[in-house]
Design an enzyme around this catalytic site. Structure first.
Site, PDB file in Angstrom:
ATOM      1  N   ASN A 110       0.811  -1.220   0.000  1.00 44.63           N
ATOM      2  CA  ASN A 110       0.000   0.000   0.000  1.00 44.63           C
ATOM      3  C   ASN A 110       0.847   1.275   0.000  1.00 44.63           C
ATOM      4  OD1 ASN A 110      -1.735  -1.972   2.245  1.00 44.63           O
ATOM      5  ND2 ASN A 110      -2.623  -1.411   0.286  1.00 44.63           N
ATOM      6  N   HIS A 150      -5.818   5.756  10.437  1.00 44.46           N
ATOM      7  CA  HIS A 150      -4.483   5.343  10.882  1.00 44.46           C
ATOM      8  C   HIS A 150      -3.487   5.317   9.737  1.00 44.46           C
ATOM      9  CE1 HIS A 150      -6.227   1.621   9.413  1.00 44.46           C
ATOM     10  NE2 HIS A 150      -5.130   0.928   9.632  1.00 44.46           N
ATOM     11  N   GLU A 185      -4.880   3.396  -2.713  1.00 45.90           N
ATOM     12  CA  GLU A 185      -4.289   2.417  -1.790  1.00 45.90           C
ATOM     13  C   GLU A 185      -3.037   1.755  -2.374  1.00 45.90           C
ATOM     14  OE1 GLU A 185      -5.942   1.173   1.433  1.00 45.90           O
ATOM     15  OE2 GLU A 185      -6.844   3.151   1.324  1.00 45.90           O
ATOM     16  N   HIS A 256      -9.059  -4.842  -0.537  1.00 47.01           N
ATOM     17  CA  HIS A 256      -8.113  -4.519  -1.612  1.00 47.01           C
ATOM     18  C   HIS A 256      -8.239  -5.586  -2.693  1.00 47.01           C
ATOM     19  CE1 HIS A 256      -5.356  -2.339   1.472  1.00 47.01           C
ATOM     20  NE2 HIS A 256      -6.001  -1.436   0.764  1.00 47.01           N
ATOM     21  N   ASP A 258      -5.888  -7.142  -4.059  1.00 51.10           N
ATOM     22  CA  ASP A 258      -4.928  -8.246  -3.895  1.00 51.10           C
ATOM     23  C   ASP A 258      -5.378  -9.313  -2.905  1.00 51.10           C
ATOM     24  OD1 ASP A 258      -4.376  -7.016  -1.464  1.00 51.10           O
ATOM     25  OD2 ASP A 258      -2.301  -6.514  -1.929  1.00 51.10           O
ATOM     26  N   CYS A 378       0.850  -8.502   0.752  1.00 52.98           N
ATOM     27  CA  CYS A 378       0.633  -7.169   1.345  1.00 52.98           C
ATOM     28  C   CYS A 378       1.935  -6.626   1.926  1.00 52.98           C
ATOM     29  CB  CYS A 378      -0.368  -7.239   2.493  1.00 52.98           C
ATOM     30  SG  CYS A 378      -1.974  -7.846   2.058  1.00 52.98           S
TER      31      CYS A 378
HETATM   32  O1  SUG Z   1      -5.187  -1.405   5.474  1.00 57.48           O
HETATM   33  N1  SUG Z   1      -4.651  -3.570   8.159  1.00 57.48           N
HETATM   34  C1  SUG Z   1      -4.323  -3.168   6.819  1.00 57.48           C
HETATM   35  C2  SUG Z   1      -4.029  -4.370   5.984  1.00 57.48           C
HETATM   36  C3  SUG Z   1      -3.454  -4.028   4.643  1.00 57.48           C
HETATM   37  C4  SUG Z   1      -3.305  -5.190   3.757  1.00 57.48           C
HETATM   38  N2  SUG Z   1      -2.676  -4.824   2.551  1.00 57.48           N
HETATM   39  C5  SUG Z   1      -2.992  -5.317   1.335  1.00 57.48           C
HETATM   40  N3  SUG Z   1      -4.075  -6.004   1.136  1.00 57.48           N
HETATM   41  N4  SUG Z   1      -2.213  -5.041   0.359  1.00 57.48           N
HETATM   42  C6  SUG Z   1      -5.459  -2.347   6.213  1.00 57.48           C
HETATM   43  O2  SUG Z   1      -6.620  -2.678   6.498  1.00 57.48           O
HETATM   44  C7  SUG Z   1      -5.062  -3.245  10.504  1.00 57.48           C
HETATM   45  C8  SUG Z   1      -4.879  -2.214  11.570  1.00 57.48           C
HETATM   46  C9  SUG Z   1      -5.679  -2.504  12.784  1.00 57.48           C
HETATM   47  O3  SUG Z   1      -6.103  -3.627  13.010  1.00 57.48           O
HETATM   48  O4  SUG Z   1      -5.924  -1.548  13.499  1.00 57.48           O
HETATM   49  C10 SUG Z   1      -4.695  -2.679   9.135  1.00 57.48           C
HETATM   50  O5  SUG Z   1      -4.462  -1.516   8.971  1.00 57.48           O
END
Ligand code: SUG
Length: 448
Positions: A110, A150, A185, A256, A258, A378
């Site tokens: 990302n 976040h 993203e 996403h 992916d 990811c």
């Molecule tokens: O953006 N998880 C990320 C995971 C990203 C995965 N990336 C790809 N699919 N390329 C998101 O949701 C979890 C944070 C939390 O649990 O507070 C988090 O940000």
């Protein structure tokens, strides 16, 4: 000259935790508030990097981002000493404390969207002039990640981190302006098709907005953002395709692309419910691939009868990491242990392997990342660069065996094995975590 693919992962930081903040991300929501294990998270990610480094010598690693983001917390109205700010945030809005201390930058897929110099309109392939490529650069647009609070803490540091880690031939540019209309993203919603040959690649951009919308979750990527990136990277229209994420896939937890589709060189593997109204577009992609590369695209569409969307999201089969090695014809595939344990997912990947789509399967334990909704793919950013530029990669960002040992020692010595949201409100915890982050950054950004 041919293209090689660098893999860039980020060390998981000492404040890794489960805040439940991932929009439309079922694992993140399910594990919200559970205690995390930052040491295990960092070691699991490091072991994957080590494996890829041994295969390719092309594994790059960047340090964790600096946390907490006090600017975010103070900007949102918390005040006093740093300890006051953390304490107030825990009491009044723990999700903001989590947002300011999170390690989601570990999911480098990302971080940015990338296209190699050779794919741009003025790349040498289109001009038929080898010299013209000398000034062309690999283009990286840092993702703005404006869909989740976040993740908005990441892009400014990511810009610096990528500029530091990558060779000067990579042009890293700041995120798209335009707020939520331009929500982006990064490479998680982008797939490049093309072999490491002398032809330009085909770019598939995947977005989720526009009718029909999902009913439960907010789509994270807009079509306008995809179009803007294609424009910025000067990709020719005939090599760019836009696919819409199926709203059912987003509702099933594929926040996403992916999570339901993967690609590598001449291979495109996707769930049949990954995209909506895509048949004609995918036929055009196949046709264009044949035209450019004089061979067929290997496209595998996996129907729900073979693997339900629910299983795809639970196992992250489509989030496997595909890696070509210098000596083998077919690439290797790195899958989660959740794939190994799901008979249907395992059967699929074993069948692909038997058919020669992949050389071999490598299962890894990435449970700490998976609990936040992130699989092997990811955790890495793929950066295609011309092979004559390999020597210009800063040596400090390459993972060597000696650096692996050094990083592992730091993690084992300095990371905690259990972390809760209450710990994240302690200034003494952050003092130690910050020192650790600085130590790791010194290892990974200085030549010594
Ligand atoms: O953006 N998880 C990320 C995971 C990203 C995965 N990336 C790809 N699919 N390329 C998101 O949701 C979890 C944070 C939390 O649990 O507070 C988090 O940000």
């Amino acid at each position: 000259m041919s293209l090689v693919e660098l893999q860039l992962d980020r060390l998981v930081g000492p404040t890794h935790h489960f805040g439940g903040l991932g929009v439309g991300n079922l694992a993140s929501q399910k594990n919200a508030g559970k205690s995390s294990n930052p040491a295990a998270a960092a070691l699991q990610g490091l072991e994957k990097m080590r494996m890829v480094a041994a295969w390719t010598q092309m594994q790059l690693v960047t340090p964790p981002q600096r946390r907490p983001d006090f600017q975010l917390l103070r900007g949102l109205g918390f005040s006093g000493t740093n300890q006051d700010v953390l304490k107030q945030a825990l009491e009044i809005a723990p999700q903001l404390l989590s947002a300011a201390t999170g390690c989601s930058a570990m999911w480098t897929a990302n971080a940015a969207t990338i296209s190699p110099a050779s794919d741009a309109i003025n790349g040498h392939f289109n001009r038929g002039d080898q010299q013209a490529n000398l000034n062309a650069q690999t283009e990286l647009t840092v993702a703005n990640l404006v869909s989740s609070i976040h993740r908005t803490t990441e892009p400014a540091q990511t810009l610096q981190d990528l500029r530091t880690a990558l060779p000067p031939s990579c042009r890293v540019t700041a995120e798209l302006p335009g707020g939520t209309a331009m929500r982006d993203e990064g490479a998680a919603n982008h797939m490049r098709l093309g072999t490491s040959s002398k032809q330009p690649g085909i770019h598939l951009f995947v977005y989720g907005d526009g009718d029909p919308l999902p009913t439960h979750h907010q789509p994270r990527q807009s079509r306008a953002a995809c179009e803007a990136i294609a424009r910025r990277h000067r990709l020719p229209d005939e090599n760019v395709f836009f696919l819409k994420q199926h709203p059912d896939a987003i509702d099933a937890g594929a926040f996403h692309n992916d999570v339901v589709a993967m690609s590598h060189q001449d291979r495109l593997i996707h769930h049949t419910a990954a995209f909506i109204d895509a048949d004609v577009i995918l036929q055009r992609v196949e046709h264009r691939y044949q035209q450019l590369h004089d061979r067929e695209l290997i496209r595998i569409a996996v129907p729900a009868e073979s693997l339900s969307l629910k299983q795809a999201v639970a196992t992250y089969l489509f989030n496997s990491q595909i890696i070509s090695t210098p000596s083998e014809v077919a690439p290797r595939i790195i899958c989660t242990r959740q794939v190994e344990q799901d008979p249907a997912a395992r059967k699929l990947v074993e069948t692909w392997c038997a058919e020669g789509v992949f050389e071999s399967i490598h299962y890894v334990d990435l449970d700490q990342s998976m609990s936040g909704g992130g699989g092997p793919a990811c955790l890495r950013l793929r950066i295609p660069v011309s092979d004559d530029l390999i020597d210009t990669i800063p040596s400090y960002s390459r993972l060597t065996e000696a650096k692996y040992e050094q990083l592992r020692t730091h993690i084992e010595h300095d990371y905690v094995t259990k972390l809760t949201i209450e710990d994240l409100a302690r200034v003494d915890f952050h003092q130690h975590a910050t020192e650790t982050q600085q130590k790791l950054a010194r290892v990974l950004t200085s030549n010594h």
